[in-house]
Motif scaffolding. Structure first.
Motif, PDB file in Angstrom:
ATOM      1  N   SER A   5       0.862  -1.201  -0.051  1.00  0.00           N
ATOM      2  CA  SER A   5      -0.096   0.138   0.029  1.00  0.00           C
ATOM      3  C   SER A   5       0.983   1.335  -0.043  1.00  0.00           C
ATOM      4  O   SER A   5       0.511   2.096  -0.714  1.00  0.00           O
ATOM      5  CB  SER A   5      -1.026   0.039   1.306  1.00  0.00           C
ATOM      6  N   ARG A   6       1.944   1.288   0.784  1.00  0.00           N
ATOM      7  CA  ARG A   6       2.768   2.462   0.826  1.00  0.00           C
ATOM      8  C   ARG A   6       3.729   2.727  -0.458  1.00  0.00           C
ATOM      9  O   ARG A   6       3.520   3.874  -0.757  1.00  0.00           O
ATOM     10  CB  ARG A   6       3.639   2.434   1.921  1.00  0.00           C
ATOM     11  N   SER A   7       3.889   1.717  -0.959  1.00  0.00           N
ATOM     12  CA  SER A   7       4.719   1.992  -2.301  1.00  0.00           C
ATOM     13  C   SER A   7       3.744   2.205  -3.380  1.00  0.00           C
ATOM     14  O   SER A   7       4.069   2.998  -4.245  1.00  0.00           O
ATOM     15  CB  SER A   7       5.401   0.306  -2.670  1.00  0.00           C
ATOM     16  N   TRP A   8       2.641   1.594  -3.431  1.00  0.00           N
ATOM     17  CA  TRP A   8       1.584   1.847  -4.530  1.00  0.00           C
ATOM     18  C   TRP A   8       1.145   3.153  -4.378  1.00  0.00           C
ATOM     19  O   TRP A   8       0.931   4.013  -5.443  1.00  0.00           O
ATOM     20  CB  TRP A   8       0.572   1.095  -4.543  1.00  0.00           C
ATOM     21  N   THR A   9       0.827   3.792  -3.173  1.00  0.00           N
ATOM     22  CA  THR A   9       0.365   5.146  -2.838  1.00  0.00           C
ATOM     23  C   THR A   9       1.348   6.158  -3.373  1.00  0.00           C
ATOM     24  O   THR A   9       1.190   7.057  -4.034  1.00  0.00           O
ATOM     25  CB  THR A   9      -0.108   5.254  -1.373  1.00  0.00           C
ATOM     26  N   ALA A  10       2.743   5.866  -3.079  1.00  0.00           N
ATOM     27  CA  ALA A  10       3.826   6.818  -3.505  1.00  0.00           C
ATOM     28  C   ALA A  10       3.890   6.846  -4.988  1.00  0.00           C
ATOM     29  O   ALA A  10       4.062   8.048  -5.273  1.00  0.00           O
ATOM     30  CB  ALA A  10       5.085   6.234  -2.829  1.00  0.00           C
ATOM     31  N   LEU A  11       3.610   5.671  -5.634  1.00  0.00           N
ATOM     32  CA  LEU A  11       4.017   5.822  -7.010  1.00  0.00           C
ATOM     33  C   LEU A  11       2.415   6.587  -7.632  1.00  0.00           C
ATOM     34  O   LEU A  11       3.003   7.250  -8.431  1.00  0.00           O
ATOM     35  CB  LEU A  11       4.025   4.191  -7.309  1.00  0.00           C
ATOM     36  N   ARG A  12       1.505   6.405  -7.237  1.00  0.00           N
ATOM     37  CA  ARG A  12       0.124   7.153  -7.728  1.00  0.00           C
ATOM     38  C   ARG A  12       0.296   8.452  -7.352  1.00  0.00           C
ATOM     39  O   ARG A  12       0.004   9.572  -8.286  1.00  0.00           O
ATOM     40  CB  ARG A  12      -0.883   6.404  -7.192  1.00  0.00           C
ATOM     41  N   THR A  13       1.018   8.754  -6.313  1.00  0.00           N
ATOM     42  CA  THR A  13       1.126  10.340  -6.026  1.00  0.00           C
ATOM     43  C   THR A  13       2.052  10.893  -6.841  1.00  0.00           C
ATOM     44  O   THR A  13       1.924  12.028  -7.325  1.00  0.00           O
ATOM     45  CB  THR A  13       1.298  10.430  -4.378  1.00  0.00           C
ATOM     46  N   ALA A  14       3.243  10.058  -7.226  1.00  0.00           N
ATOM     47  CA  ALA A  14       4.226  10.609  -8.066  1.00  0.00           C
ATOM     48  C   ALA A  14       3.566  10.811  -9.367  1.00  0.00           C
ATOM     49  O   ALA A  14       3.890  12.021 -10.155  1.00  0.00           O
ATOM     50  CB  ALA A  14       5.368   9.679  -8.204  1.00  0.00           C
ATOM     51  N   VAL A  15       2.893  10.161 -10.089  1.00  0.00           N
ATOM     52  CA  VAL A  15       2.174  10.278 -11.294  1.00  0.00           C
ATOM     53  C   VAL A  15       1.064  11.540 -11.276  1.00  0.00           C
ATOM     54  O   VAL A  15       1.253  12.274 -11.995  1.00  0.00           O
ATOM     55  CB  VAL A  15       1.313   9.145 -11.482  1.00  0.00           C
ATOM     56  N   ALA A  16       0.470  11.692 -10.102  1.00  0.00           N
ATOM     57  CA  ALA A  16      -0.463  12.828 -10.021  1.00  0.00           C
ATOM     58  C   ALA A  16       0.226  13.993  -9.757  1.00  0.00           C
ATOM     59  O   ALA A  16      -0.404  15.132 -10.402  1.00  0.00           O
ATOM     60  CB  ALA A  16      -1.171  12.556  -8.820  1.00  0.00           C
ATOM     61  N   GLU A  17       1.480  14.152  -9.308  1.00  0.00           N
ATOM     62  CA  GLU A  17       2.283  15.261  -9.162  1.00  0.00           C
ATOM     63  C   GLU A  17       2.941  15.567 -10.898  1.00  0.00           C
ATOM     64  O   GLU A  17       3.460  16.776 -10.780  1.00  0.00           O
ATOM     65  CB  GLU A  17       3.207  15.410  -8.357  1.00  0.00           C
ATOM     66  N   LEU A  18       3.017  14.764 -11.746  1.00  0.00           N
ATOM     67  CA  LEU A  18       3.666  15.178 -12.941  1.00  0.00           C
ATOM     68  C   LEU A  18       3.082  16.348 -13.688  1.00  0.00           C
ATOM     69  O   LEU A  18       1.834  16.500 -13.655  1.00  0.00           O
ATOM     70  CB  LEU A  18       3.603  13.955 -13.855  1.00  0.00           C
ATOM     71  N   SER A  19       3.839  17.128 -14.363  1.00  0.00           N
ATOM     72  CA  SER A  19       3.197  18.102 -15.202  1.00  0.00           C
ATOM     73  C   SER A  19       2.895  17.635 -16.577  1.00  0.00           C
ATOM     74  O   SER A  19       3.395  16.388 -16.992  1.00  0.00           O
ATOM     75  CB  SER A  19       4.229  19.297 -15.401  1.00  0.00           C
ATOM     76  N   ASP A  20       2.239  18.276 -17.460  1.00  0.00           N
ATOM     77  CA  ASP A  20       1.881  17.617 -18.884  1.00  0.00           C
ATOM     78  C   ASP A  20       3.131  17.437 -19.536  1.00  0.00           C
ATOM     79  O   ASP A  20       3.247  16.371 -20.321  1.00  0.00           O
ATOM     80  CB  ASP A  20       0.888  18.566 -19.583  1.00  0.00           C
ATOM     81  N   GLU A  21       4.047  18.115 -19.255  1.00  0.00           N
ATOM     82  CA  GLU A  21       5.483  18.054 -20.233  1.00  0.00           C
ATOM     83  C   GLU A  21       6.148  16.938 -19.611  1.00  0.00           C
ATOM     84  O   GLU A  21       6.793  16.203 -20.572  1.00  0.00           O
ATOM     85  CB  GLU A  21       6.153  19.316 -19.783  1.00  0.00           C
ATOM     86  N   ASP A  22       5.770  16.721 -18.259  1.00  0.00           N
ATOM     87  CA  ASP A  22       6.781  15.274 -17.919  1.00  0.00           C
ATOM     88  C   ASP A  22       6.055  14.190 -18.572  1.00  0.00           C
ATOM     89  O   ASP A  22       6.993  13.205 -18.727  1.00  0.00           O
ATOM     90  CB  ASP A  22       6.304  15.170 -16.282  1.00  0.00           C
ATOM     91  N   PHE A  23       5.038  14.004 -19.008  1.00  0.00           N
ATOM     92  CA  PHE A  23       4.542  12.801 -19.784  1.00  0.00           C
ATOM     93  C   PHE A  23       5.107  12.642 -21.027  1.00  0.00           C
ATOM     94  O   PHE A  23       5.249  11.360 -21.615  1.00  0.00           O
ATOM     95  CB  PHE A  23       3.223  12.894 -19.872  1.00  0.00           C
ATOM     96  N   ALA A  24       5.768  13.488 -21.688  1.00  0.00           N
ATOM     97  CA  ALA A  24       6.588  13.312 -22.965  1.00  0.00           C
ATOM     98  C   ALA A  24       7.856  13.062 -22.615  1.00  0.00           C
ATOM     99  O   ALA A  24       8.731  13.114 -23.724  1.00  0.00           O
ATOM    100  CB  ALA A  24       6.391  14.672 -23.838  1.00  0.00           C
TER     101      ALA A  24
END
Length: 218
Positions: A5-24
């Motif tokens: 749960s801690r690892s999954w939550t941290a990963l999802r949080t990291a994705v949520a904090e990405l900028s649109d530019e980061d996705f490229a």
């Protein structure tokens, strides 16, 4: 299971904090941009949901470590399934759609993991294992993919320290040998799985273990 749960939550949080530019930006997975990796995480979350509701009969055939197999060659990005991920990710068009999808399915996978009986036997990939072992195995998956996600994003949050430590332990068990104490957990994972090449000094410290690397797990 708490570490899942801690690892999954941290990963999802990291994705949520990405900028649109980061996705490229490129990810740490050969042939995948960050957006492709996020799309893969959506499918991973679906796999978790499917597996936790797929009870199995018989004795377990693997545990959290032996669940993983080691391939002979590193991925090239040309595999049909890898290419499919790229097409699926492109179909989302806007980064916020991928974020929304991961948050939606990922939250459900997280809740399912919290509710799961760790002793329940589940079936996946022609294997039988306990739900606890299955979720423990995914600590390695989440941690490696967290490192992949931020490979070219120096300001992004790192994976939880306890997830890095546990993932190193599992990788060492897969390798049948410990990494040198001078290696940080992160470096052991990156070098051990071929995500970066060892320096000459690191290669000398690895000794006989160097011949076993990289460990291409999947």
């Amino acid at each position: 299971m708490d570490l899942f749960s801690r690892s999954w939550t941290a990963l999802r949080t990291a994705v949520a904090e990405l900028s649109d530019e980061d996705f490229a930006q490129p990810s740490g997975c050969t042939g995948w941009l960050v957006r492709d990796l996020v799309c893969h995480l959506v499918i991973d979350a679906q796999d978790v949901l499917i597996t936790l509701v797929t009870p199995a009969e018989g004795e377990p055939t693997c545990d959290a470590v032996t669940y993983w197999t080691v391939a002979e060659t590193p991925p090239t990005g040309d595999d049909p399934l890898d290419a499919l991920i790229v097409r699926l990710a492109a179909a989302y068009q806007e980064p916020w759609l991928l974020k929304f999808r991961l948050d939606d399915v990922g939250s459900a996978a997280g809740r399912a993991a919290e509710l799961a009986d760790p002793h329940l036997r589940v079936g996946t990939r022609d294997a039988v294992l306990t739900a606890g072992d299955y979720l423990s195995a995914y600590v390695l998956e989440w941690t490696l993919h967290h490192l992949d996600l931020i490979a070219h994003l120096p300001d992004a949050a790192q994976p939880p320290a306890e997830g890095l430590a546990r993932s190193r332990e599992m990788l060492e068990q897969i390798a049948g040998s410990a990494f040198p104490a001078s290696f940080s957990d992160k470096d052991a994972l990156l070098v051990g799985t071929g995500r970066r090449a060892p320096t000459d000094a690191e290669n000398a410290e690895l000794g006989a273990l160097a011949a076993k690397l990289p460990l291409v797990i999947g």
